[in-house]
Motif scaffolding. Structure first.
Motif, PDB file in Angstrom:
ATOM      1  N   ARG A 131       0.814  -1.212   0.000  1.00  0.00           N
ATOM      2  CA  ARG A 131       0.000   0.000   0.000  1.00  0.00           C
ATOM      3  C   ARG A 131       0.854   1.272   0.000  1.00  0.00           C
ATOM      4  O   ARG A 131       0.519   2.276   0.635  1.00  0.00           O
ATOM      5  N   CYS A 132       1.972   1.236  -0.728  1.00  0.00           N
ATOM      6  CA  CYS A 132       2.781   2.444  -0.862  1.00  0.00           C
ATOM      7  C   CYS A 132       2.010   3.473  -1.680  1.00  0.00           C
ATOM      8  O   CYS A 132       1.410   3.155  -2.706  1.00  0.00           O
ATOM      9  N   GLU A 133       2.036   4.703  -1.214  1.00  0.00           N
ATOM     10  CA  GLU A 133       1.262   5.751  -1.867  1.00  0.00           C
ATOM     11  C   GLU A 133       1.949   6.306  -3.108  1.00  0.00           C
ATOM     12  O   GLU A 133       1.294   6.814  -4.026  1.00  0.00           O
ATOM     13  N   ALA A 134       3.265   6.271  -3.143  1.00  0.00           N
ATOM     14  CA  ALA A 134       4.029   6.710  -4.314  1.00  0.00           C
ATOM     15  C   ALA A 134       5.248   5.813  -4.445  1.00  0.00           C
ATOM     16  O   ALA A 134       5.683   5.182  -3.471  1.00  0.00           O
ATOM     17  N   ALA A 316       7.485  13.453  -4.887  1.00  0.00           N
ATOM     18  CA  ALA A 316       6.416  12.489  -4.576  1.00  0.00           C
ATOM     19  C   ALA A 316       5.356  13.116  -3.667  1.00  0.00           C
ATOM     20  O   ALA A 316       4.150  12.965  -3.904  1.00  0.00           O
ATOM     21  N   VAL A 317       5.795  13.821  -2.636  1.00  0.00           N
ATOM     22  CA  VAL A 317       4.859  14.386  -1.663  1.00  0.00           C
ATOM     23  C   VAL A 317       4.030  15.505  -2.289  1.00  0.00           C
ATOM     24  O   VAL A 317       2.861  15.683  -1.950  1.00  0.00           O
ATOM     25  N   ASP A 321       0.230  15.225  -1.555  1.00  0.00           N
ATOM     26  CA  ASP A 321      -0.365  16.171  -0.605  1.00  0.00           C
ATOM     27  C   ASP A 321      -0.571  17.569  -1.182  1.00  0.00           C
ATOM     28  O   ASP A 321      -1.358  18.349  -0.643  1.00  0.00           O
ATOM     29  N   GLY A 322       0.160  17.889  -2.246  1.00  0.00           N
ATOM     30  CA  GLY A 322       0.099  19.244  -2.772  1.00  0.00           C
ATOM     31  C   GLY A 322      -0.817  19.427  -3.956  1.00  0.00           C
ATOM     32  O   GLY A 322      -1.031  20.546  -4.419  1.00  0.00           O
TER      33      GLY A 322
END
Length: 346
Positions: A131-134, A316-317, A321-322
């Motif tokens: 379940r890695c998000e990126a 990645a973030v 999130d951005g």
């Protein structure tokens, strides 16, 4: 940091003591679980005195947050998956910096290894299963179309490799410029017969080979362009070194695809009594940890692993999130590191 292929049970079995819960910490300090949760998550609000009491109680009880339960509740794992080649010292250094950069923004890493019997597809599927998000892929070799399809499942950041023909995030150094700086350095030392040990197939190898050819032509050394079959390991460097010794007059300088290949060359030359750099100058690429050892003291090119890692996590973030949707390529300038394996031409 988690590594694929191993699992840690969430709680004890049999006679093992029960794992401390949030409720246990709350009972110890006489506060609600909501208040304790705010402190442990670092959310502003509780007083400094309350914060210190909660942290002290948590430490005394040995309480650790249940990341799995938290992830299930929030539907966020806050995990970044990293595909890494276990045979690459440079990848190992990147992972160390990736972990630091991820931790600073509240993420953790899951590592999935490439080995001689474990390919990219298997490594990536493991990261998705966790379940890695990126996904942060170090030097991927899969076709651009395959990586673009993967990006539809989870944001992909390609580290080290230029991607043409696909809208993907990329963080890399200008490899052609890095090799070009090495050739410039050697020409400045009076070298003309400068050979290049190739890294095989792939975009990274192509860019570095192109940088060598372009720099040699820029200096008017067309007739001295000499690309040797090689690879990315110490073994392939040794094989190339033996071929050079067998084939006749040595070049005055050799530039290798990476530090591992260059170290293989150094080993063979020194074993044969060939002085480095007195007879042959040798240079590598990556500035990995082995190249800095006094026994090698290798002239090489730094890719700035720390900044590559920071940029990869930031990239990645920003997607997670951005809200950024447009792909971005970040190209860092490489730096030539002159050490003890290059000197003036004989």
């Amino acid at each position: 940091m988690h590594e694929s292929g191993s699992a840690v049970p969430a709680g004890g079995t049999g006679g093992s003591p029960a794992r401390p819960r949030l409720e246990d910490v709350a009972a110890r300090v006489g506060l609600s679980t909501a208040s304790v949760s705010l402190v442990l998550r670092g959310v502003p609000g509780p007083s400094e005195r309350t914060r210190q009491r909660v942290l002290k109680a948590a430490a005394e009880l040995g309480y650790r947050p249940d990341r799995t339960a938290s992830a299930l509740a929030s539907r966020r794992s806050r995990l970044l998956g990293v595909m890494v080649d276990v045979h690459s010292p440079f990848h190992a250094e990147l992972v160390e910096h990736l972990h630091t950069a991820a931790e600073e923004v509240g993420y953790d890493l899951v590592l999935s290894a490439l080995t001689r019997t474990r390919d990219e597809n298997t490594a990536v599927e493991t990261l998705l299963a966790f379940r890695c998000e990126a996904l942060i892929l170090l030097g991927p070799v899969a076709p651009a179309a395959t990586l673009a399809e993967l990006d539809r499942k989870a944001p992909v950041v390609s580290v080290g490799r230029r991607i043409a023909g696909a809208p993907l995030d990329v963080v890399r150094t200008a490899d052609d410029d890095g090799v070009g700086q090495t050739v410039d350095h050697l020409v400045g030392l009076g070298h003309r017969a400068i050979a290049y040990v190739d890294g095989g197939k792939g975009v990274i190898a192509t860019d570095r080979r192109g940088g060598y050819r372009d720099a040699m032509r820029r200096h008017g050394l067309h007739e001295h362009v000499h690309v040797l079959r090689g690879g990315s390991t110490e073994e392939t460097g040794e094989q190339t070194g033996r071929r050079l010794l067998d084939d006749g007059p040595l070049p005055t300088a050799v530039v290798a695809y990476n530090d591992q290949s260059a170290i293989g060359l150094l080993t063979v030359f020194r074993s044969a009594g060939v002085e480095v750099p007195g007879t042959v100058s040798v240079a590598g690429y990556d500035d990995d940890t082995l190249s800095r050892l006094s026994c090698f003291n290798l002239t090489t090119v730094s890719q700035n692993a720390r900044e590559q890692a920071r940029q990869a996590v930031t990239t990645a973030v920003e997607r997670l999130d951005g809200g950024r949707t447009e792909p971005r390529e970040t190209v860092l300038a490489p730096t030539l590191i002159v050490r003890g394996t290059t000197t003036r031409a004989r």
